[in-house]
Design a protein around this motif. Structure first.
Motif, PDB file in Angstrom:
ATOM      1  N   LEU A  44      19.937 -32.033  70.391  1.00  0.00           N
ATOM      2  CA  LEU A  44      18.856 -31.778  69.444  1.00  0.00           C
ATOM      3  C   LEU A  44      17.689 -32.729  69.670  1.00  0.00           C
ATOM      4  N   VAL A  45      18.011 -34.018  69.843  1.00  0.00           N
ATOM      5  CA  VAL A  45      16.969 -35.036  69.991  1.00  0.00           C
ATOM      6  C   VAL A  45      16.290 -34.954  71.349  1.00  0.00           C
ATOM      7  N   TRP A  46      17.083 -34.801  72.397  1.00  0.00           N
ATOM      8  CA  TRP A  46      16.560 -34.831  73.766  1.00  0.00           C
ATOM      9  C   TRP A  46      16.092 -33.455  74.233  1.00  0.00           C
ATOM     10  N   GLY A  47      16.930 -32.458  74.108  1.00  0.00           N
ATOM     11  CA  GLY A  47      16.610 -31.145  74.639  1.00  0.00           C
ATOM     12  C   GLY A  47      15.573 -30.398  73.836  1.00  0.00           C
ATOM     13  N   TYR A  48      15.562 -30.590  72.522  1.00  0.00           N
ATOM     14  CA  TYR A  48      14.634 -29.859  71.660  1.00  0.00           C
ATOM     15  C   TYR A  48      13.457 -30.718  71.229  1.00  0.00           C
ATOM     16  N   GLY A  49      13.731 -31.977  70.879  1.00  0.00           N
ATOM     17  CA  GLY A  49      12.652 -32.844  70.425  1.00  0.00           C
ATOM     18  C   GLY A  49      11.954 -33.597  71.531  1.00  0.00           C
ATOM     19  N   LEU A 184      16.762 -24.399  63.649  1.00  0.00           N
ATOM     20  CA  LEU A 184      15.911 -24.210  64.820  1.00  0.00           C
ATOM     21  C   LEU A 184      15.236 -22.839  64.836  1.00  0.00           C
ATOM     22  N   ASN A 185      15.770 -21.915  64.082  1.00  0.00           N
ATOM     23  CA  ASN A 185      15.173 -20.576  64.004  1.00  0.00           C
ATOM     24  C   ASN A 185      14.103 -20.468  62.923  1.00  0.00           C
ATOM     25  N   THR A 186      13.839 -21.575  62.239  1.00  0.00           N
ATOM     26  CA  THR A 186      12.795 -21.593  61.212  1.00  0.00           C
ATOM     27  C   THR A 186      11.469 -22.072  61.816  1.00  0.00           C
ATOM     28  N   THR A 193      10.242 -28.028  68.647  1.00  0.00           N
ATOM     29  CA  THR A 193      10.192 -27.826  70.095  1.00  0.00           C
ATOM     30  C   THR A 193       8.766 -27.937  70.626  1.00  0.00           C
ATOM     31  N   ALA A 194       7.795 -27.607  69.794  1.00  0.00           N
ATOM     32  CA  ALA A 194       6.406 -27.697  70.231  1.00  0.00           C
ATOM     33  C   ALA A 194       5.959 -29.142  70.406  1.00  0.00           C
ATOM     34  N   VAL A 195       6.513 -30.050  69.600  1.00  0.00           N
ATOM     35  CA  VAL A 195       6.118 -31.454  69.726  1.00  0.00           C
ATOM     36  C   VAL A 195       6.583 -32.026  71.052  1.00  0.00           C
ATOM     37  N   ARG A 196       7.581 -31.400  71.654  1.00  0.00           N
ATOM     38  CA  ARG A 196       8.065 -31.846  72.959  1.00  0.00           C
ATOM     39  C   ARG A 196       7.140 -31.390  74.075  1.00  0.00           C
ATOM     40  N   SER A 197       6.685 -30.136  73.993  1.00  0.00           N
ATOM     41  CA  SER A 197       5.924 -29.571  75.104  1.00  0.00           C
ATOM     42  C   SER A 197       4.412 -29.561  74.893  1.00  0.00           C
ATOM     43  N   HIS A 198       3.952 -29.493  73.638  1.00  0.00           N
ATOM     44  CA  HIS A 198       2.507 -29.398  73.382  1.00  0.00           C
ATOM     45  C   HIS A 198       2.088 -30.321  72.232  1.00  0.00           C
ATOM     46  N   ASN A 209       2.433 -35.517  64.785  1.00  0.00           N
ATOM     47  CA  ASN A 209       3.483 -35.683  65.790  1.00  0.00           C
ATOM     48  C   ASN A 209       4.477 -36.778  65.383  1.00  0.00           C
ATOM     49  N   LEU A 210       3.972 -37.818  64.737  1.00  0.00           N
ATOM     50  CA  LEU A 210       4.835 -38.917  64.314  1.00  0.00           C
ATOM     51  C   LEU A 210       5.887 -38.426  63.328  1.00  0.00           C
ATOM     52  N   LYS A 211       5.473 -37.671  62.328  1.00  0.00           N
ATOM     53  CA  LYS A 211       6.412 -37.190  61.317  1.00  0.00           C
ATOM     54  C   LYS A 211       7.443 -36.248  61.932  1.00  0.00           C
ATOM     55  N   LEU A 212       7.002 -35.396  62.858  1.00  0.00           N
ATOM     56  CA  LEU A 212       7.929 -34.465  63.489  1.00  0.00           C
ATOM     57  C   LEU A 212       8.942 -35.208  64.353  1.00  0.00           C
ATOM     58  N   ARG A 213       8.470 -36.180  65.129  1.00  0.00           N
ATOM     59  CA  ARG A 213       9.387 -36.951  65.972  1.00  0.00           C
ATOM     60  C   ARG A 213      10.369 -37.744  65.118  1.00  0.00           C
TER      61      ARG A 213
END
Length: 321
Positions: A44-49, A184-186, A193-198, A209-213
């Motif tokens: 969850l932390v690495w692959g998604y976040g 994850l479906n919400t 997942t967006a905070v990881r890639s964009h 981004n801080l709150k999401l991370r």
């Protein structure tokens, strides 16, 4: 839908496993399920976040120690509820992650290899701290941690036998897995997942981004803390080894081999690796780690999605859950 069906089949097969294996292996499989829960937290932390935490075991160890001191009555002698211990383990690990993440992700934040090195260093510091914290057993840890007690209102219902313990742990792991999948479906899962890639696009759209991370880091820590709390009730023992370098490295390998971007693959990666280790040790002794390292390198180079995630992608219609 196909991916959820695959997960249901996996958990159904696990539920049937005790009918075909010995009591000893049922106990071993119960411990593997807890390790699988730890792998889910890192996935969850690495692959998604997108947060490469090389010290995920520190949350596992924090959860284990909190469960131990509460259920042994070391804080409040009259209050030794397993439910309180589980809640404290999750809350303590989550709060520590929030405090740590506030330092790591503030401003421009730390990411990539630098983040991995820092989290690993913190895990090593915590391991050394627990080794010298004699009130908590020091290097020897804490012994005689009570088993999980499901009793309510003063009644005791301790899980001593391996069979009921297995099914309770399996139920908890399955519930956490499907709860995370639902999350994850919400809309939050999409932002996660967006905070990881964009991250720049999210910031432009007004998201923090801080709150999401922080939220994904804390959520992963809470799941790891729950896993640690469950583990010490099975083993009856907690020590600094649960919080440091070795377990942090192992869980990273489990998740990488299984597939960091798929929860089910990460979970199965932990189970498969631990089961393989049990018989490779008998054949190759300490050299089994070389074989594990070889599999890890092959998986990273030839199957970057993961050794197990690659076929699961096809079964699940390319979905990552």
């Amino acid at each position: 839908m196909r991916n959820s069906l695959t997960a249901l089949i996996v958990f159904a097969l696990l539920a049937l496993a005790p009918a075909f294996i010995s009591t000893y292996w049922t106990g071993q499989l119960t411990a593997y399920l807890v390790y699988g829960l730890l792998a889910i937290s890192l996935s969850l932390v690495w692959g998604y976040g997108g947060i490469l935490c090389f010290g995920q075991a520190m949350f596992f160890g924090i959860g284990g120690y909190l469960m131990a001191v509460i259920t042994k009555g070391m804080i409040l002698p009259g209050l030794t509820s397993s439910y309180l211990g589980l809640a404290a383990a999750m809350a303590g690990a989550g709060l520590f992650a929030l405090a740590l993440g506030s330092f790591l992700f503030a401003g421009r934040g730390i990411s990539g290899a630098y983040l991995a090195i820092i989290t690993l260093a913190i895990a090593l510091v915590l391991e050394r701290l627990m080794t010298n914290w004699y009130a908590l057993g020091g290097y020897n840890g804490l012994l005689n941690v009570p088993p999980l007690d499901l009793g309510l209102f003063g009644a005791r219902l301790e899980l001593v036998d391996r069979m009921p313990t297995f099914y309770v742990i399996l139920g908890i792991v399955a519930a956490v897995y499907f709860a995370v999948v639902a999350l994850l479906n919400t809309r939050y899962g999409l932002l996660m997942t967006a905070v990881r890639s964009h991250p720049d696009r999210l910031a432009f759209l007004g998201y923090s981004n801080l709150k999401l991370r922080l939220s994904v880091f804390a959520l992963g820590a809470m799941i790891a803390g729950l896993a640690g709390a469950l583990f010490v009730t099975l083993d009856g023992f907690v020590s600094p080894t649960l919080i440091g370098f070795t377990l942090s490295t192992e869980v990273l390998i489990w998740v990488a081999i299984g597939g960091k971007e798929m929860l089910l693959a990460a979970f199965l990666g932990a189970l498969l690796t631990r089961w393989t280790e049990s018989w490779l040790v008998e054949i190759f002794g300490d050299y089994w780690t070389l074989l594990l390292g070889l599999v890890f390198m092959i998986s990273v180079v030839l199957l970057p999605k993961g050794l197990l995630a690659t076929p699961l992608y096809k079964l699940g219609g390319r979905k990552r859950l």
